[in-house]
Design a protein around this motif. Structure first.
Motif, short mmCIF file in Angstrom:
data_model
loop_
_atom_site.label_atom_id
_atom_site.label_comp_id
_atom_site.label_asym_id
_atom_site.label_seq_id
_atom_site.Cartn_x
_atom_site.Cartn_y
_atom_site.Cartn_z
N UNK A 55 5.15 3.09 -11.75
CA UNK A 55 5.91 3.41 -12.96
C UNK A 55 6.05 2.16 -13.80
N UNK A 56 6.28 2.35 -15.09
CA UNK A 56 6.40 1.22 -16.00
C UNK A 56 7.72 1.29 -16.77
N UNK A 57 8.31 0.12 -16.98
CA UNK A 57 9.45 -0.03 -17.88
C UNK A 57 9.05 -1.09 -18.89
N UNK A 58 9.08 -0.71 -20.15
CA UNK A 58 8.72 -1.65 -21.20
C UNK A 58 9.98 -2.13 -21.90
N UNK A 59 10.04 -3.43 -22.13
CA UNK A 59 11.17 -4.04 -22.81
C UNK A 59 10.87 -4.06 -24.30
N UNK A 118 0.78 -1.24 0.00
CA UNK A 118 0.00 0.00 0.00
C UNK A 118 0.81 1.29 0.00
N UNK A 119 2.08 1.25 0.39
CA UNK A 119 2.92 2.46 0.42
C UNK A 119 4.23 2.23 -0.32
N UNK A 120 4.16 1.66 -1.50
CA UNK A 120 5.39 1.26 -2.20
C UNK A 120 5.60 2.04 -3.49
N UNK A 121 6.86 2.09 -3.89
CA UNK A 121 7.25 2.55 -5.21
C UNK A 121 7.23 1.31 -6.10
N UNK A 122 6.35 1.28 -7.10
CA UNK A 122 6.14 0.09 -7.91
C UNK A 122 6.71 0.32 -9.31
N UNK A 123 7.60 -0.58 -9.71
CA UNK A 123 8.15 -0.57 -11.06
C UNK A 123 7.64 -1.83 -11.76
N UNK A 124 6.72 -1.63 -12.68
CA UNK A 124 6.06 -2.73 -13.39
C UNK A 124 6.80 -2.94 -14.72
N UNK A 125 7.39 -4.10 -14.91
CA UNK A 125 8.12 -4.42 -16.13
C UNK A 125 7.13 -5.02 -17.12
N UNK A 126 7.11 -4.45 -18.34
CA UNK A 126 6.18 -4.90 -19.38
C UNK A 126 6.95 -5.48 -20.56
N UNK A 127 6.39 -6.48 -21.18
CA UNK A 127 6.96 -7.04 -22.40
C UNK A 127 6.74 -6.11 -23.58
N UNK A 128 7.37 -6.42 -24.68
CA UNK A 128 7.35 -5.55 -25.86
C UNK A 128 5.97 -5.42 -26.47
N UNK A 129 5.12 -6.42 -26.32
CA UNK A 129 3.79 -6.40 -26.93
C UNK A 129 2.71 -5.76 -26.04
N UNK A 130 3.04 -5.46 -24.81
CA UNK A 130 2.04 -4.93 -23.86
C UNK A 130 1.62 -3.52 -24.23
N UNK A 131 0.38 -3.21 -23.95
CA UNK A 131 -0.15 -1.86 -24.10
C UNK A 131 -0.04 -1.20 -22.72
N UNK A 132 0.91 -0.29 -22.58
CA UNK A 132 1.20 0.28 -21.26
C UNK A 132 0.01 1.00 -20.65
N UNK A 133 -0.73 1.74 -21.45
CA UNK A 133 -1.91 2.46 -20.92
C UNK A 133 -2.98 1.49 -20.46
N UNK A 184 13.03 0.04 -28.49
CA UNK A 184 11.80 0.55 -29.11
C UNK A 184 10.64 -0.33 -28.72
N UNK A 185 9.51 0.31 -28.39
CA UNK A 185 8.31 -0.48 -28.09
C UNK A 185 7.60 -0.86 -29.41
N UNK A 186 6.51 -1.58 -29.31
CA UNK A 186 5.82 -2.10 -30.49
C UNK A 186 5.38 -0.99 -31.44
N UNK A 187 4.84 0.10 -30.92
CA UNK A 187 4.38 1.19 -31.78
C UNK A 187 5.54 1.83 -32.53
N UNK A 188 6.65 2.07 -31.82
CA UNK A 188 7.83 2.65 -32.47
C UNK A 188 8.40 1.68 -33.52
N UNK A 189 8.42 0.41 -33.16
CA UNK A 189 8.91 -0.63 -34.06
C UNK A 189 8.07 -0.66 -35.34
N UNK A 190 6.74 -0.68 -35.19
CA UNK A 190 5.84 -0.72 -36.35
C UNK A 190 5.99 0.53 -37.21
N UNK A 191 6.10 1.71 -36.57
CA UNK A 191 6.26 2.96 -37.32
C UNK A 191 7.59 2.96 -38.08
#
Length: 182
Positions: free
Chosen positions: A129-133, A99-114, A169-176
């Protein structure tokens, strides 16, 4: 030593170096499924690295394990969670026990961060916070991140205060990029 209690989910695989680095200065509870990999990680810092050998997709086991760790070592001040999309409610259960933590959520390349963020109930005392691979484009080809790039990127992200950061680069950047070069 200014020790805080850190939870690392998935800290026996690609995050093993992150686990070892943080356990050299703090109390770390690490969640993993593989007994051999877990033993190897804990052996590096046996005084400060504690194992929760479980599959985080089992909601009951996860909740029970988190409760036991908090009871034994105190509340989590920081969370580093590499939780896969097929994990059911695992990420929310982790948040509910932090309940009182700094959270760093690691996401895979295909994840939609929003979408990932919208699916969670984050309280006002948590920093989420999020870090996407992503992937790297070099020598006119694409490649996945190396183990070292992932570790360096996550350790860097821990010290920065961005809400979202992508390693490569995330999926959107990769595709663009791909469309631009076709």
């Amino acid at each position: 030593m200014n020790q805080k209690h850190i939870l690392i989910v998935g800290g026996t695989g690609m995050l093993a170096e992150v686990t070892s680095c943080l356990a050299s200065e703090h109390l770390v509870t690490v969640i993993g499924r593989d007994p051999e990999r877990m033993a190897k990680v804990v052996r590096r810092n046996p005084e400060t690295c504690y194992s929760l050998l479980l599959d985080y997709r089992s909601e009951q086991d996860l909740s029970k394990g988190l409760q036991e760790s908090i009871k034994r070592y105190g509340p989590f001040k920081q969370i580093i969670a590499w939780v896969h999309r097929d994990s059911g409610k695992a990420m929310q259960i982790i948040l509910n026990h932090s309940s009182h933590a700094d959270v760093l959520h690691i996401l895979g390349s295909q994840a939609n961060s929003e979408q990932e963020k919208r699916s969670l109930c984050i309280n006002e005392h948590q920093t989420y916070r999020q870090v996407q691979l992503g992937a790297i484009y070099e020598h006119e080809t694409w490649r996945w991140l190396t183990h070292e790039e992932i570790v360096k990127g996550i350790l860097t992200a821990l010290h920065q205060q961005f809400d979202y950061q992508c390693i490569g680069m995330n999926k959107e950047e990769f595709d663009a990029h791909k469309r631009k070069n076709e």
